[in-house]
Design an enzyme around this catalytic site. Structure first.
Site, PDB file in Angstrom:
ATOM      1  N   PHE A  65      -4.432   1.391  10.248  1.00 12.19           N
ATOM      2  CA  PHE A  65      -4.951   1.137   9.147  1.00 12.19           C
ATOM      3  C   PHE A  65      -4.877   2.850   8.893  1.00 12.19           C
ATOM      4  O   PHE A  65      -4.155   3.800   9.363  1.00 12.19           O
ATOM      5  CB  PHE A  65      -6.923   1.938   9.709  1.00 12.19           C
ATOM      6  CG  PHE A  65      -6.808   3.211  10.417  1.00 12.19           C
ATOM      7  CD1 PHE A  65      -7.212   4.216  10.577  1.00 12.19           C
ATOM      8  CD2 PHE A  65      -6.945   2.307  12.685  1.00 12.19           C
ATOM      9  CE1 PHE A  65      -7.300   5.466  11.075  1.00 12.19           C
ATOM     10  CE2 PHE A  65      -7.142   4.472  12.882  1.00 12.19           C
ATOM     11  CZ  PHE A  65      -7.184   4.971  12.607  1.00 12.19           C
ATOM     12  N   CYS A 104      -2.571  -3.391  -2.645  1.00  8.91           N
ATOM     13  CA  CYS A 104      -2.994  -4.309  -2.017  1.00  8.91           C
ATOM     14  C   CYS A 104      -3.711  -5.589  -2.653  1.00  8.91           C
ATOM     15  O   CYS A 104      -4.329  -6.833  -2.022  1.00  8.91           O
ATOM     16  CB  CYS A 104      -4.869  -4.116  -0.815  1.00  8.91           C
ATOM     17  SG  CYS A 104      -4.540  -2.528   0.136  1.00  8.91           S
ATOM     18  N   ALA A 154      -7.649   1.528   4.069  1.00  8.76           N
ATOM     19  CA  ALA A 154      -6.883   0.137   4.073  1.00  8.76           C
ATOM     20  C   ALA A 154      -6.554  -0.555   6.355  1.00  8.76           C
ATOM     21  O   ALA A 154      -6.088   0.381   6.924  1.00  8.76           O
ATOM     22  CB  ALA A 154      -5.352   0.092   3.205  1.00  8.76           C
ATOM     23  N   THR A 164       1.104  -1.350   0.342  1.00 11.34           N
ATOM     24  CA  THR A 164      -0.350   0.090   0.114  1.00 11.34           C
ATOM     25  C   THR A 164       1.091   1.442  -0.329  1.00 11.34           C
ATOM     26  O   THR A 164       2.512   1.655   0.175  1.00 11.34           O
ATOM     27  CB  THR A 164      -1.095   0.449   0.592  1.00 11.34           C
ATOM     28  OG1 THR A 164      -1.887   1.370   0.798  1.00 11.34           O
ATOM     29  CG2 THR A 164      -0.168   0.336   2.768  1.00 11.34           C
TER      30      THR A 164
END
Length: 276
Positions: free
Chosen positions: A199, A216, A185, A78
């Site tokens: 997160f 992801c 995410a 990410t």
């Protein structure tokens, strides 16, 4: 889990380098495991950085050789950077430890926060994080948006690579294609019953950073931000207290249970004498 202590590490010009934040996570994790501090959530922004969880495949990394930091959380690759609120809840989980339940609690807190800000979000079965749902596939072509004359994803091609297909197929343009798009995410690690990582919530970032990777590891959806979805400029400062409040509420609903005592071994019963 009781009250959570929030620590705002740095935002904007004071954004925290990823390695510095990771070192701080480890320090706080050790202190929480030793019960020297309460449950603690670090909140911050990072300068632009790609991080890769343990399941990241080589084919999901940037094609141009942009550096990636490999980390010990779950999940895949990410991006973190300006305009994204990052939270690292370092919590002693209730017993018995349920990692999935912890992920669901983080999702729930963010879903509630987004609702308060005016955006309906949800979960998608089989995928972690917080999502904005797109239109059903059969309706997308009739909705306008970007012109996709020859969609390389038709037929469910698992090898479709958004990094090579041009901006019309980029993750950052998923909203124009009316596809599902991830707003937040989640990737965590649990060690000794205490959580790390956490997160990232896209508030108002430049989402084209995601176009260099397969975010992801998901090739059939994209990314979103609160500012894009709400059609107005949303700031980290506006979102911070809302997220803190809902994390406090949701995480406080998980009550720790005492460790169960092991049952004492029972001696086998003596055999009865045989009778005629």
């Amino acid at each position: 889990m009781g009250d959570v202590q929030f620590v705002r590490l740095g935002f904007g010009a004071d954004a925290v380098e990823y390695q510095q934040a990771w070192d701080e996570q480890r320090r706080v994790h050790a202190a929480r495991f030793a019960d020297e501090i309460p449950d603690t959530c670090l909140l911050l922004e990072h300068p632009p950085v790609y991080t890769a969880g343990r399941r990241t495949e080589e084919s999901e990394r940037p094609l141009d050789g942009t550096p990636v930091i490999d980390v010990d959380r779950g999940g895949k690759i990410t991006w973190h950077g300006p305009g994204q609120l990052v939270g690292y809840p370092i919590l002693k989980l209730p017993r018995p430890v349920d990692v999935v339940a912890h992920v669901r609690r983080l999702e729930e807190a963010l879903i509630r926060a987004c609702a308060e800000l005016g955006l309906a979000t949800t979960r998608i079965e089989g995928r972690s994080g917080v999502w904005v749902l797109g239109a059903p596939k059969e309706e997308r072509a009739a909705l306008g948006g970007l012109s996709l004359d020859l969609d390389p994803r038709l037929g469910g091609d698992d090898e479709f690579d958004p990094r090579l297909a041009g901006p019309e197929y980029a993750p950052s343009n998923a909203g124009q294609r009316h596809e599902d798009r991830k707003l937040a995410a989640i990737g965590i690690r649990v060690a000794k019953g205490v959580t790390m990582h956490g997160f990232s919530l896209n508030v108002n970032p430049d989402n084209t950073w995601f176009d260099r990777i397969v975010p992801c590891g998901i090739r059939d959806a994209g990314v979103a931000s609160l500012s894009q979805e709400l059609g107005r400029e949303v700031s980290i400062a506006e979102v911070l207290p809302v997220v803190e409040r809902h994390l406090t509420e949701v995480l406080g609903e998980a009550l720790p249970l005492p460790r169960e005592r092991e049952a004492e071994p029972v001696a086998p019963a003596a055999a009865e004498p045989a009778t005629a």
